[in-house]
Design a protein around this motif. Structure first.
Motif, mmCIF file in Angstrom:
data_model
loop_
_atom_site.group_PDB
_atom_site.id
_atom_site.type_symbol
_atom_site.label_atom_id
_atom_site.label_comp_id
_atom_site.label_asym_id
_atom_site.label_seq_id
_atom_site.Cartn_x
_atom_site.Cartn_y
_atom_site.Cartn_z
ATOM 1 N N PRO A 1 0.828 -1.207 0.000
ATOM 2 C CA PRO A 1 0.000 0.000 0.000
ATOM 3 C C PRO A 1 0.862 1.257 0.000
ATOM 4 O O PRO A 1 2.085 1.190 0.152
ATOM 5 C CB PRO A 1 -0.818 -0.111 1.285
ATOM 6 C CG PRO A 1 -0.141 -1.128 2.115
ATOM 7 C CD PRO A 1 0.728 -1.959 1.231
ATOM 8 N N LYS A 2 0.214 2.377 -0.162
ATOM 9 C CA LYS A 2 0.921 3.662 -0.265
ATOM 10 C C LYS A 2 1.941 3.831 0.847
ATOM 11 O O LYS A 2 1.668 3.606 2.010
ATOM 12 C CB LYS A 2 -0.089 4.805 -0.207
ATOM 13 C CG LYS A 2 0.557 6.182 -0.237
ATOM 14 C CD LYS A 2 -0.454 7.289 -0.244
ATOM 15 C CE LYS A 2 -1.140 7.426 1.093
ATOM 16 N NZ LYS A 2 -2.109 8.525 1.125
ATOM 17 N N ARG A 3 3.137 4.240 0.416
ATOM 18 C CA ARG A 3 4.221 4.588 1.333
ATOM 19 C C ARG A 3 4.651 5.994 1.003
ATOM 20 O O ARG A 3 4.685 6.380 -0.165
ATOM 21 C CB ARG A 3 5.435 3.678 1.118
ATOM 22 C CG ARG A 3 5.239 2.292 1.590
ATOM 23 C CD ARG A 3 6.486 1.476 1.292
ATOM 24 N NE ARG A 3 6.383 0.243 2.058
ATOM 25 C CZ ARG A 3 7.374 -0.290 2.734
ATOM 26 N NH1 ARG A 3 8.557 0.273 2.745
ATOM 27 N NH2 ARG A 3 7.197 -1.396 3.403
ATOM 28 N N LYS A 4 5.019 6.725 2.030
ATOM 29 C CA LYS A 4 5.557 8.069 1.844
ATOM 30 C C LYS A 4 7.047 8.037 2.125
ATOM 31 O O LYS A 4 7.503 7.278 2.976
ATOM 32 C CB LYS A 4 4.904 9.054 2.819
ATOM 33 C CG LYS A 4 3.435 9.273 2.589
ATOM 34 C CD LYS A 4 2.900 10.252 3.614
ATOM 35 C CE LYS A 4 1.412 10.437 3.468
ATOM 36 N NZ LYS A 4 0.888 11.389 4.462
ATOM 37 N N SER A 5 7.783 8.862 1.402
ATOM 38 C CA SER A 5 9.203 8.985 1.698
ATOM 39 C C SER A 5 9.350 9.586 3.092
ATOM 40 O O SER A 5 8.415 10.183 3.626
ATOM 41 C CB SER A 5 9.895 9.869 0.647
ATOM 42 O OG SER A 5 9.279 11.137 0.582
ATOM 43 N N SER A 6 10.510 9.396 3.669
ATOM 44 C CA SER A 6 10.713 9.898 5.036
ATOM 45 C C SER A 6 12.047 10.619 5.153
ATOM 46 O O SER A 6 12.962 10.155 5.828
ATOM 47 C CB SER A 6 10.636 8.749 6.036
ATOM 48 O OG SER A 6 11.529 7.720 5.684
#
Length: 141
Positions: A113-118
């Motif tokens: 599922p959607k992952r955001k950069s960190s």
């Protein structure tokens, strides 16, 4: 003959997103699914983001096309993690997940599922999601 699973990676990126931020995010998502970079068949995004430098360069690095879909097409895809921010920014409640599933075709399945950069010290500028295509690709051995 052997069947090899192919995946599509849905991506989103802010206008000035660093290429390395998106590329590392995609590699991380593939690793989480136990997939090698060679399993990527295409990147996919919303049409208004298709020319973003990070997305174009990421497609080039993987050696795959960048597919784009209108916001209306992506808005019709049911996703587990819709976003009001995406809706207000580009007119669809999902870019990464919806684009991955749209490109995967009928029977496609969301693997990551959607992952955001960190990035350290600032907000995320990239998202991605990984979907398995609806049918396996058969390669001659």
């Amino acid at each position: 003959m052997s069947a090899a699973a192919r995946v599509t990676v849905g991506v989103g990126a802010c206008e000035d997103a660093p290429v390395e931020e998106l590329y590392a995010l995609v590699l991380d998502a593939l690793g989480a699914a136990g997939l090698p970079p060679a399993s990527v068949g295409a990147l996919a995004t919303v049409d208004v983001k298709a020319d973003e430098r990070a997305i174009v360069e990421c497609g080039r690095r993987f050696g795959v096309p960048v597919l784009s879909y209108g916001a209306d097409v992506l808005a019709a895809v049911t996703v587990p993690n819709p976003s009001g921010r995406a809706l207000s920014a580009v007119g669809t409640p999902s870019v990464a997940e919806a684009a991955a599933l749209a490109a995967a075709g009928p029977g496609g399945e969301l693997l990551v599922p959607k992952r955001k950069s960190s990035p350290a010290g600032r907000p995320a500028m990239a998202t991605c999601a990984v979907a398995r295509t609806g049918m396996d690709v058969v390669d001659d051995v």
